[in-house]
Design a protein around this motif. Structure first.
Motif, PDB file in Angstrom:
ATOM      1  N   ASN A 307      61.218  40.203  64.539  1.00 55.19           N
ATOM      2  CA  ASN A 307      61.632  39.171  63.588  1.00 55.19           C
ATOM      3  C   ASN A 307      60.984  39.412  62.226  1.00 55.19           C
ATOM      4  OD1 ASN A 307      63.070  37.887  65.588  1.00 55.19           O
ATOM      5  ND2 ASN A 307      61.528  36.315  65.970  1.00 55.19           N
ATOM      6  N   PHE A 308      61.797  39.270  61.184  1.00 56.81           N
ATOM      7  CA  PHE A 308      61.303  39.262  59.812  1.00 56.81           C
ATOM      8  C   PHE A 308      61.498  37.845  59.272  1.00 56.81           C
ATOM      9  CE2 PHE A 308      61.886  43.687  60.555  1.00 56.81           C
ATOM     10  CZ  PHE A 308      61.118  44.392  59.635  1.00 56.81           C
ATOM     11  N   TYR A 309      60.411  37.102  59.080  1.00 55.49           N
ATOM     12  CA  TYR A 309      60.477  35.730  58.590  1.00 55.49           C
ATOM     13  C   TYR A 309      60.477  35.773  57.059  1.00 55.49           C
ATOM     14  CZ  TYR A 309      59.293  34.686  63.416  1.00 55.49           C
ATOM     15  OH  TYR A 309      59.292  34.623  64.791  1.00 55.49           O
ATOM     16  N   CYS A 310      61.619  35.416  56.471  1.00 55.27           N
ATOM     17  CA  CYS A 310      61.871  35.719  55.061  1.00 55.27           C
ATOM     18  C   CYS A 310      61.822  34.497  54.156  1.00 55.27           C
ATOM     19  CB  CYS A 310      63.252  36.365  54.905  1.00 55.27           C
ATOM     20  SG  CYS A 310      63.450  37.910  55.807  1.00 55.27           S
ATOM     21  N   ASP A 311      61.329  34.719  52.960  1.00 61.04           N
ATOM     22  CA  ASP A 311      61.406  33.754  51.870  1.00 61.04           C
ATOM     23  C   ASP A 311      62.873  33.373  51.662  1.00 61.04           C
ATOM     24  OD1 ASP A 311      61.243  32.356  49.503  1.00 61.04           O
ATOM     25  OD2 ASP A 311      60.496  34.043  48.314  1.00 61.04           O
ATOM     26  N   THR A 312      63.158  32.086  51.623  1.00 60.54           N
ATOM     27  CA  THR A 312      64.545  31.614  51.489  1.00 60.54           C
ATOM     28  C   THR A 312      65.007  31.545  50.037  1.00 60.54           C
ATOM     29  OG1 THR A 312      63.725  29.331  51.504  1.00 60.54           O
ATOM     30  CG2 THR A 312      64.433  30.268  53.617  1.00 60.54           C
ATOM     31  N   ALA A 313      64.132  31.925  49.092  1.00 60.39           N
ATOM     32  CA  ALA A 313      64.493  31.811  47.675  1.00 60.39           C
ATOM     33  C   ALA A 313      65.597  32.792  47.274  1.00 60.39           C
ATOM     34  CB  ALA A 313      63.259  32.040  46.802  1.00 60.39           C
ATOM     35  N   ARG A 314      65.776  33.854  48.039  1.00 62.31           N
ATOM     36  CA  ARG A 314      66.791  34.847  47.722  1.00 62.31           C
ATOM     37  C   ARG A 314      67.702  35.046  48.934  1.00 62.31           C
ATOM     38  NH1 ARG A 314      65.683  37.977  43.213  1.00 62.31           N
ATOM     39  NH2 ARG A 314      67.873  38.578  43.452  1.00 62.31           N
ATOM     40  N   PRO A 315      68.626  34.114  49.170  1.00 61.69           N
ATOM     41  CA  PRO A 315      69.494  34.209  50.357  1.00 61.69           C
ATOM     42  C   PRO A 315      70.329  35.480  50.380  1.00 61.69           C
ATOM     43  CG  PRO A 315      70.268  32.500  48.842  1.00 61.69           C
ATOM     44  CD  PRO A 315      68.910  32.897  48.382  1.00 61.69           C
ATOM     45  N   ARG A 325      71.246  45.283  59.837  1.00 65.04           N
ATOM     46  CA  ARG A 325      70.806  45.108  61.235  1.00 65.04           C
ATOM     47  C   ARG A 325      69.295  44.903  61.351  1.00 65.04           C
ATOM     48  NH1 ARG A 325      74.990  45.895  64.613  1.00 65.04           N
ATOM     49  NH2 ARG A 325      76.799  47.073  63.855  1.00 65.04           N
ATOM     50  N   ILE A 326      68.749  44.281  60.345  1.00 59.96           N
ATOM     51  CA  ILE A 326      67.354  43.849  60.385  1.00 59.96           C
ATOM     52  C   ILE A 326      67.344  42.371  60.757  1.00 59.96           C
ATOM     53  CG2 ILE A 326      65.262  43.505  59.006  1.00 59.96           C
ATOM     54  CD1 ILE A 326      66.414  45.852  57.216  1.00 59.96           C
ATOM     55  N   ARG A 327      66.535  41.998  61.710  1.00 55.76           N
ATOM     56  CA  ARG A 327      66.551  40.615  62.219  1.00 55.76           C
ATOM     57  C   ARG A 327      65.824  39.699  61.227  1.00 55.76           C
ATOM     58  NH1 ARG A 327      64.362  39.617  68.149  1.00 55.76           N
ATOM     59  NH2 ARG A 327      66.215  40.831  68.676  1.00 55.76           N
ATOM     60  N   ALA A 328      66.547  39.256  60.214  1.00 59.29           N
ATOM     61  CA  ALA A 328      65.980  38.426  59.149  1.00 59.29           C
ATOM     62  C   ALA A 328      66.219  36.956  59.454  1.00 59.29           C
ATOM     63  CB  ALA A 328      66.609  38.790  57.814  1.00 59.29           C
ATOM     64  N   LEU A 329      65.158  36.189  59.522  1.00 60.79           N
ATOM     65  CA  LEU A 329      65.223  34.750  59.798  1.00 60.79           C
ATOM     66  C   LEU A 329      64.639  33.984  58.618  1.00 60.79           C
ATOM     67  CD1 LEU A 329      63.873  34.861  63.459  1.00 60.79           C
ATOM     68  CD2 LEU A 329      66.261  34.859  62.733  1.00 60.79           C
ATOM     69  N   ASN A 330      65.208  32.826  58.338  1.00 59.39           N
ATOM     70  CA  ASN A 330      64.675  31.988  57.263  1.00 59.39           C
ATOM     71  C   ASN A 330      63.312  31.421  57.662  1.00 59.39           C
ATOM     72  OD1 ASN A 330      66.864  32.316  55.535  1.00 59.39           O
ATOM     73  ND2 ASN A 330      67.967  30.578  56.399  1.00 59.39           N
ATOM     74  N   ALA A 331      62.341  31.630  56.817  1.00 59.58           N
ATOM     75  CA  ALA A 331      60.992  31.140  57.101  1.00 59.58           C
ATOM     76  C   ALA A 331      60.877  29.653  56.773  1.00 59.58           C
ATOM     77  CB  ALA A 331      59.973  31.919  56.280  1.00 59.58           C
ATOM     78  N   ASP A 332      60.012  28.970  57.492  1.00 59.39           N
ATOM     79  CA  ASP A 332      59.618  27.610  57.126  1.00 59.39           C
ATOM     80  C   ASP A 332      58.527  27.743  56.072  1.00 59.39           C
ATOM     81  OD1 ASP A 332      58.362  25.081  56.925  1.00 59.39           O
ATOM     82  OD2 ASP A 332      59.073  24.537  58.917  1.00 59.39           O
ATOM     83  N   LYS A 333      58.820  27.288  54.853  1.00 63.34           N
ATOM     84  CA  LYS A 333      57.912  27.501  53.726  1.00 63.34           C
ATOM     85  C   LYS A 333      57.010  26.296  53.434  1.00 63.34           C
ATOM     86  CE  LYS A 333      59.783  29.455  50.122  1.00 63.34           C
ATOM     87  NZ  LYS A 333      60.732  29.771  49.032  1.00 63.34           N
ATOM     88  N   SER A 334      56.860  25.385  54.392  1.00 53.44           N
ATOM     89  CA  SER A 334      55.988  24.225  54.185  1.00 53.44           C
ATOM     90  C   SER A 334      54.608  24.706  53.762  1.00 53.44           C
ATOM     91  CB  SER A 334      55.881  23.404  55.467  1.00 53.44           C
ATOM     92  OG  SER A 334      57.156  22.985  55.909  1.00 53.44           O
ATOM     93  N   VAL A 335      54.191  24.303  52.572  1.00 58.54           N
ATOM     94  CA  VAL A 335      52.991  24.903  51.980  1.00 58.54           C
ATOM     95  C   VAL A 335      51.716  24.479  52.708  1.00 58.54           C
ATOM     96  CG1 VAL A 335      51.608  25.152  49.891  1.00 58.54           C
ATOM     97  CG2 VAL A 335      54.103  25.088  49.726  1.00 58.54           C
ATOM     98  N   LEU A 336      51.410  23.179  52.697  1.00 58.02           N
ATOM     99  CA  LEU A 336      50.132  22.745  53.259  1.00 58.02           C
ATOM    100  C   LEU A 336      50.081  22.934  54.769  1.00 58.02           C
ATOM    101  CD1 LEU A 336      49.250  19.555  51.188  1.00 58.02           C
ATOM    102  CD2 LEU A 336      48.471  21.902  50.883  1.00 58.02           C
ATOM    103  N   SER A 337      51.180  22.656  55.453  1.00 60.99           N
ATOM    104  CA  SER A 337      51.186  22.841  56.904  1.00 60.99           C
ATOM    105  C   SER A 337      51.009  24.305  57.265  1.00 60.99           C
ATOM    106  CB  SER A 337      52.497  22.307  57.496  1.00 60.99           C
ATOM    107  OG  SER A 337      52.618  20.918  57.291  1.00 60.99           O
TER     108      SER A 337
END
Length: 406
Positions: A307-315, A325-337
């Motif tokens: 899994n590649f957990y990716c920054d969602t700023a550049r969809p 064919r790279i397994r790119a998943l949207n990351a949860d970017k919650s800052v403080l958590s």
């Protein structure tokens, strides 16, 4: 009194007596996690519904309304309704609007974290409200809930963890000298039902600085100094030789897109003991997506289809990875958590970095500092650290969803 001692701590009893004997418009219980405030507030919520029903009956009102609000409907379910079901066996029957009737009072469930939640409550007359996780509320939605509570004898119960010291809930309500607002601050030690072992362990494992002050002491504070205050180069850095002896069982990656600032892809490996190791770092400026595709393909060739957990700023970049064919998943970017999860691993000596490969990490780790005004880190020296946060926090969330232990 002995019976009360079995259900409530001394702190909870003090607040309970105040709520029963005094008149007030807003009660705010705030402070540390696991300190007992929500348990009490859930019970006060039930008592408030009974009181509202009595007032409405005197006024010949058949269907009084009450607002139950949380950051989302999901958090209301988890923090309040499930707890009441488990404790008292209460069964909630929801209508098509996700509302329910209890003790003869129609309870409107409403989120409060975004301005879009206003529509659920606008125009209604409520006989009270229970606002869970108050510091996460959109200020305008919070104000609207307050304005809706115009029914006879309406009262508002607010439950919240602390936030930064300039937060509007602290400034405008908790520190307000209005006699109609009462508040109580909780520390972890106030919950005398917790075992000494639990308290000792949670204190030892809570990251130093802001997280400890908020989660243990219940203080409204901002961070001060470096974000990852527990990072120790003599403990958390390992060399190539030590890395070569690791028995890693799984891998995942974190991606932070960049151009003027550094773009970053990091690889983290885990062993069977709950330890996390950053074993690769790729950080460069002024590179296009083609470059990062080649980096990701190289990682995939070495570790498999991870899994590649990716920054969602550049969809569009995420989509490009997927087309390759790279397994790119949207990351949860919650800052403080996210920062808290990484900081907890560091505090517990479960996160390590291979020194020889961590060129950018070594630049950032001691320069990544808190902004005392916003209560969040400054957006500087955070490129590799963001990719680490995206990876670890999202990975841990997926593990929890799958029912696995950390």
């Amino acid at each position: 009194m002995k019976d009360l001692d079995k259900i409530y701590t001394k702190k909870q009893q003090e607040i309970y007596r105040r709520c029963v004997n005094d008149d007030w418009f807003m009660l705010i219980n705030h402070g540390a996690k696991r300190s007992g405030k929500t348990v009490l507030d859930n019970d006060l919520f039930l008592q408030e519904l009974i009181r509202v029903r009595e007032i409405a009956s005197d006024l010949n009102i058949d269907r009084p309304m009450y607002i139950l609000s949380g950051a989302t409907l999901g958090t209301i379910q988890n923090n309040i309704l499930n707890e009441l079901t488990n404790k008292y066996g209460i069964t909630f029957s929801f209508d098509k609007h996700n509302n329910f009737t209890l003790f003869g009072v129609y309870v409107i469930q409403a989120g409060h974290s975004t301005i879009s939640h206003l529509d659920k409550i606008r125009g209604m007359t409520a006989f009270g409200a229970y606002i869970n996780e108050g510091s996460l509320a959109n200020e305008e939605v919070f104000d609207e809930i307050k304005s809706r509570c115009s029914g006879e004898g309406a009262r508002i119960v607010v439950d919240t963890n602390p936030d930064h010291p300039e937060h509007w809930l602290l400034k405008d309500y908790i520190e307000n000298e209005d006699d109609s607002i009462i508040d109580f601050s909780f520390q972890l030690d106030d919950n005398t039902f917790l075992s000494e072992r639990y308290i000792r362990n949670i204190k030892a494992s809570t990251p130093s600085g802001m997280f400890y002050d908020r989660n243990i002491k219940g203080m409204w504070v901002s961070g001060d100094g470096v974000v990852y205050a527990d990072f120790n180069k003599d403990i958390h850095f390992i060399n190539r030789e030590e890395a070569g002896q690791l028995n890693l069982s799984s891998y995942f990656a974190g991606v932070d897109w960049g151009y003027q600032h550094y773009g970053s892809i990091i690889v983290i490996g885990t062993d069977g003991n709950g330890n996390y190791y950053m074993i690769e770092e790729h950080a460069k400026q002024h590179e296009e997506i083609d470059y990062w595709v080649e980096v990701a393909k190289g990682i995939k060739s070495r570790y498999g289809n991870i899994n590649f957990y990716c920054d969602t700023a550049r969809p569009e970049h995420v989509m490009r990875f997927r087309k390759e064919r790279i397994r790119a998943l949207n990351a949860d970017k919650s800052v403080l958590s996210g920062i808290e999860e990484v900081a907890r691993l560091i505090k517990n000596q479960r996160f390590f970095v291979v020194y020889d490969i961590a060129h950018r990490f070594r630049e950032e780790i001691y320069k990544y500092i808190w902004d005392e005004k916003s209560g969040e880190p400054k957006k500087e020296n955070d490129d590799v650290l963001d990719s680490i946060r995206y990876a670890i926090y999202t990975h841990l969330k997926y593990k929890i969803i799958k029912g696995k232990k950390r």
